[in-house]
Structures are given as C-alpha cells and as structure tokens.
Design an enzyme around this catalytic site. Structure first.
Site, mmCIF file in Angstrom:
data_model
loop_
_atom_site.group_PDB
_atom_site.id
_atom_site.type_symbol
_atom_site.label_atom_id
_atom_site.label_comp_id
_atom_site.label_asym_id
_atom_site.label_seq_id
_atom_site.Cartn_x
_atom_site.Cartn_y
_atom_site.Cartn_z
ATOM 1 C CB ALA A 65 39.474 44.265 42.075
ATOM 2 N N GLY A 109 40.578 42.728 47.248
ATOM 3 C CA GLY A 109 40.881 41.402 46.708
ATOM 4 C C GLY A 109 42.237 40.884 47.164
ATOM 5 C CD GLU A 132 36.656 45.314 49.045
ATOM 6 O OE1 GLU A 132 36.658 45.661 50.245
ATOM 7 O OE2 GLU A 132 37.235 44.289 48.640
HETATM 8 N N1 CAA Z 1 43.428 49.462 41.245
HETATM 9 C C1 CAA Z 1 44.107 50.113 40.290
HETATM 10 N N2 CAA Z 1 45.208 50.853 40.537
HETATM 11 C C2 CAA Z 1 45.639 50.936 41.805
HETATM 12 C C3 CAA Z 1 44.994 50.275 42.865
HETATM 13 C C4 CAA Z 1 43.840 49.495 42.545
HETATM 14 N N3 CAA Z 1 43.188 48.782 43.462
HETATM 15 N N4 CAA Z 1 45.641 50.559 44.016
HETATM 16 C C5 CAA Z 1 46.670 51.346 43.698
HETATM 17 N N5 CAA Z 1 46.673 51.586 42.357
HETATM 18 C C6 CAA Z 1 47.608 52.405 41.596
HETATM 19 C C7 CAA Z 1 47.341 53.895 41.804
HETATM 20 O O1 CAA Z 1 46.312 54.333 40.966
HETATM 21 C C8 CAA Z 1 48.691 54.465 41.457
HETATM 22 O O2 CAA Z 1 48.831 54.482 40.051
HETATM 23 P P1 CAA Z 1 49.224 55.883 39.305
HETATM 24 O O3 CAA Z 1 50.584 56.219 39.836
HETATM 25 O O4 CAA Z 1 49.214 55.494 37.859
HETATM 26 O O5 CAA Z 1 48.189 56.871 39.698
HETATM 27 C C9 CAA Z 1 49.679 53.424 41.978
HETATM 28 O O6 CAA Z 1 48.918 52.214 42.111
HETATM 29 C C10 CAA Z 1 50.241 53.747 43.350
HETATM 30 O O7 CAA Z 1 49.141 53.988 44.210
HETATM 31 P P2 CAA Z 1 49.028 55.303 45.128
HETATM 32 O O8 CAA Z 1 49.687 56.464 44.468
HETATM 33 O O9 CAA Z 1 47.596 55.473 45.503
HETATM 34 O O10 CAA Z 1 49.906 54.839 46.382
HETATM 35 P P3 CAA Z 1 49.784 55.309 47.883
HETATM 36 O O11 CAA Z 1 50.976 54.732 48.579
HETATM 37 O O12 CAA Z 1 49.545 56.760 47.970
HETATM 38 O O13 CAA Z 1 48.444 54.600 48.447
HETATM 39 C C11 CAA Z 1 46.936 52.740 48.744
HETATM 40 C C12 CAA Z 1 48.392 53.196 48.550
HETATM 41 C C13 CAA Z 1 46.431 53.182 50.120
HETATM 42 C C14 CAA Z 1 46.967 51.218 48.678
HETATM 43 C C15 CAA Z 1 46.035 53.326 47.632
HETATM 44 O O14 CAA Z 1 46.643 53.077 46.386
HETATM 45 C C16 CAA Z 1 44.649 52.753 47.600
HETATM 46 O O15 CAA Z 1 43.810 53.124 48.411
HETATM 47 N N6 CAA Z 1 44.393 51.842 46.624
HETATM 48 C C17 CAA Z 1 43.060 51.265 46.440
HETATM 49 C C18 CAA Z 1 42.753 50.199 47.452
HETATM 50 C C19 CAA Z 1 41.364 49.654 47.260
HETATM 51 O O16 CAA Z 1 40.379 50.379 47.333
HETATM 52 N N7 CAA Z 1 41.280 48.341 47.043
HETATM 53 C C20 CAA Z 1 39.997 47.651 46.855
HETATM 54 C C21 CAA Z 1 39.745 47.466 45.394
HETATM 55 S S1 CAA Z 1 38.122 46.820 45.069
HETATM 56 C C22 CAA Z 1 38.275 45.135 45.298
HETATM 57 O O17 CAA Z 1 39.319 44.632 45.603
HETATM 58 C C23 CAA Z 1 36.996 44.337 45.101
HETATM 59 C C24 CAA Z 1 37.072 42.948 45.599
HETATM 60 O O18 CAA Z 1 36.585 42.601 46.647
HETATM 61 C C25 CAA Z 1 37.720 41.914 44.811
#
Ligand code: CAA
Length: 258
Positions: A65, A109, A132
């Site tokens: 998400a 998600g 999460e």
């Molecule tokens: N939401 C919004 N933006 C996100 C995102 C997310 N879930 N995941 C990545 N992005 C964005 C980052 O903010 C970044 O944008 P900016 O360049 O504008 O800052 C861009 O995507 C690239 O991401 P990273 O620079 O972080 O890339 P990375 O290769 O260093 O890391 C990653 C990759 C490990 C996937 C890291 O991005 C990460 O940990 N993302 C979040 C993952 C997460 O926590 N997901 C769960 C979300 S909650 C959910 O899903 C609830 C549910 O059950 C439905």
C-alpha cells in the site's frame, strides 16, 4: 476508463495487467487499486479472455500500500472506506483463473495481491514479505489469513511478526509459489501458461478453479463430495465428449466453449 497506473493488453485469450507506477515501486495508491479492479472486471466480462496475468516490473511486483497516501488517514477514514480490502478482494472473486507473475519485491499489499491470484510464478529475484509490523501496522488485505493457510502457521507468523523477506527459493520450498523462472523469461512464461489455460474448456477451468478453492473453505469430506458432483456434471458437457473422443482418436481436442 483511461488508466494511469497500470497497462493492459490482451494476447491469445489472455488479459494482461501490468502494474505501472515505477517511481513508487508500484505501491498501491487508490487510483491504482481502482484501475486494477476495473481491468479485472473488464477481462472477466470479455468473452474472448480465458485467463488473466497480473505482473509488475523486474524490480517490483508491488511494494505494498502507498505509505505516503495512507499515513495521514484516521480511524473514521479507513472504516468509512473499508480501506484496503474493499475493492482488492475483487481479484480473489474472479471466476476466470488469474496468475501472478512476480519479479522483485512483493511486499505488504503486493504480497497479498499475489496471494489473491490463483497461483504465483516467481522470477528468480522475487522477494516476498509482510513488513507492515515495521511501520506500525499489520497486513490488511488478507496476508495473515492467506499466508497462514498457504504456507502454515509458523512461517506466516514469523513473516508477519518480523517483517523478514523470503526469497524465491524459500517461497518455492514452502509452496508459496508454483515455480521459479529466470526473471527475464517470467512475463513470457506466464503468458504462455495462461494461453494454455485459456485454450481449455472455459466451463471446466471455471469449475476446476472453484473446486480447488473449495479446499480452503470447507471440510475434506464436503470438499470431496463437491468435487465428485462437479466431476459428474462435466459428463453433460460437449467439451468432455470432445476431449475424450480426441484422446481415443489420437488428435488434439478442439473445445467448443472457450
Ligand atoms: N508506499 C509509498 N512509496 C513507496 C513504497 C510504499 N509502500 N515503497 C517504495 N516507495 C517509494 C519510495 O518512497 C521511493 O520514492 P522516493 O524516491 O520518492 O523517495 C521509491 O518508491 C523507491 O523506493 P526506495 O528508494 O525505498 O527503494 P529501495 O530499493 O531502496 O527499497 C524497498 C525498496 C525495500 C521495497 C523499500 O522501498 C520499502 O521498504 N518499501 C516499503 C515496503 C512496505 O513497508 N510495504 C508495506 C506497505 S503497508 C501495506 O501494504 C498494508 C497492507 O497490508 C495492504
């Protein structure tokens, strides 16, 4: 509906949905969620489509998400919107088979969307996780429930409580994915598999999907009874006659109901 966050195309009876928000690693904002639901409904209603593929990029199937969009919501907002599951569950309700072709990150998600599909083909760089917990939340689109059913309590609990990611090999070992494919071949392979499914008898693929899914919703004896009744019903189908005649006559079957 013109799409901004996904791409759609059809190829040989296969409806392909490509998640396409590269700047956010395909994180699900509301627009993307609405578009996927709309595309799934359209392919479901399109008689020329027999199977769907949902995929992302080589770097990310989807990073979950959209945390930036979600961060400021309050309890009343999420309750009113029935946030996350309200329209995502539509993917799990489709009657046509849906394959998730997962390369790169399938987190939160993203992992849950893949779990809603009928099976997952993984690129060799795939990483699955429910992170999460590390952002002060928990899975909200079926992750705790489907993971526990599909890979067992211990691994599901560990993934949800620690947020650790699972690589493709571990995912294949524990039955989360059906197969691993070199990442560069993943999309083509998923479409090939989907074409194969699309070319079988449509009523029979529908019933087969329904029968396998029944295994997760009922007792073994009820499930076996359901399967037997469904099995009996195919003897009323022209496609059963054609399939078995083709076998006897040593030729390829031509199913009428595709
Ligand atoms: N939401 C919004 N933006 C996100 C995102 C997310 N879930 N995941 C990545 N992005 C964005 C980052 O903010 C970044 O944008 P900016 O360049 O504008 O800052 C861009 O995507 C690239 O991401 P990273 O620079 O972080 O890339 P990375 O290769 O260093 O890391 C990653 C990759 C490990 C996937 C890291 O991005 C990460 O940990 N993302 C979040 C993952 C997460 O926590 N997901 C769960 C979300 S909650 C959910 O899903 C609830 C549910 O059950 C439905």
């Amino acid at each position: 509906m013109a799409y901004e966050c996904i791409l759609t195309e059809s190829d040989g009876g296969v409806g392909i949905i490509t998640l396409n928000r590269p700047d956010a690693l395909n994180a699900f904002n509301q627009k993307l969620m609405n578009e996927v639901t709309d595309a799934v409904h359209k392919f479901e209603a399109d008689d020329s489509i027999g199977c769907m593929v949902i995929t992302g990029s080589e770097k990310a199937f989807a990073a979950g998400a959209d945390i930036k969009e979600m961060a400021s919501k309050n309890y009343i907002d999420v309750l009113k919107e029935d946030f996350i599951t309200a329209n995502w569950e539509e993917v799990s309700k489709t009657r046509k088979p849906v394959i998730a072709a997962v390369a790169g990150y399938a987190l939160g998600g993203g992992c849950e969307l893949a779990l809603m599909c009928d099976f997952i083909l993984a690129g060799d760089n795939a990483k699955f996780g429910q992170p999460e917990i590390s952002i002060g939340a928990l899975p909200g689109a079926g992750g705790t429930q489907r993971l526990a059913r599909f890979i067992g309590k211990s691994k599901a609990m560990e993934m949800c409580l620690t947020g650790r990611m699972m690589d493709a090999e571990e995912a294949e070992r524990c039955g989360l994915v059906s197969r691993i494919v070199p990442v560069g071949e993943l999309r083509a392979e998923a479409i090939e598999v989907a074409k194969k499914i699309a070319n079988f008898s449509r009523p029979i693929t529908t019933l087969t999907k329904e029968s396998v899914n029944r295994a997760f919703e009922t007792t073994l004896s009820e499930g076996v009874r359901f399967e037997r009744r469904v099995f009996h019903s195919v003897f009323a189908f022209e496609d059963q006659k054609e399939g078995m005649a083709a076998f006897t006559e040593k030729r390829k079957p031509v199913f009428k109901h595709r």
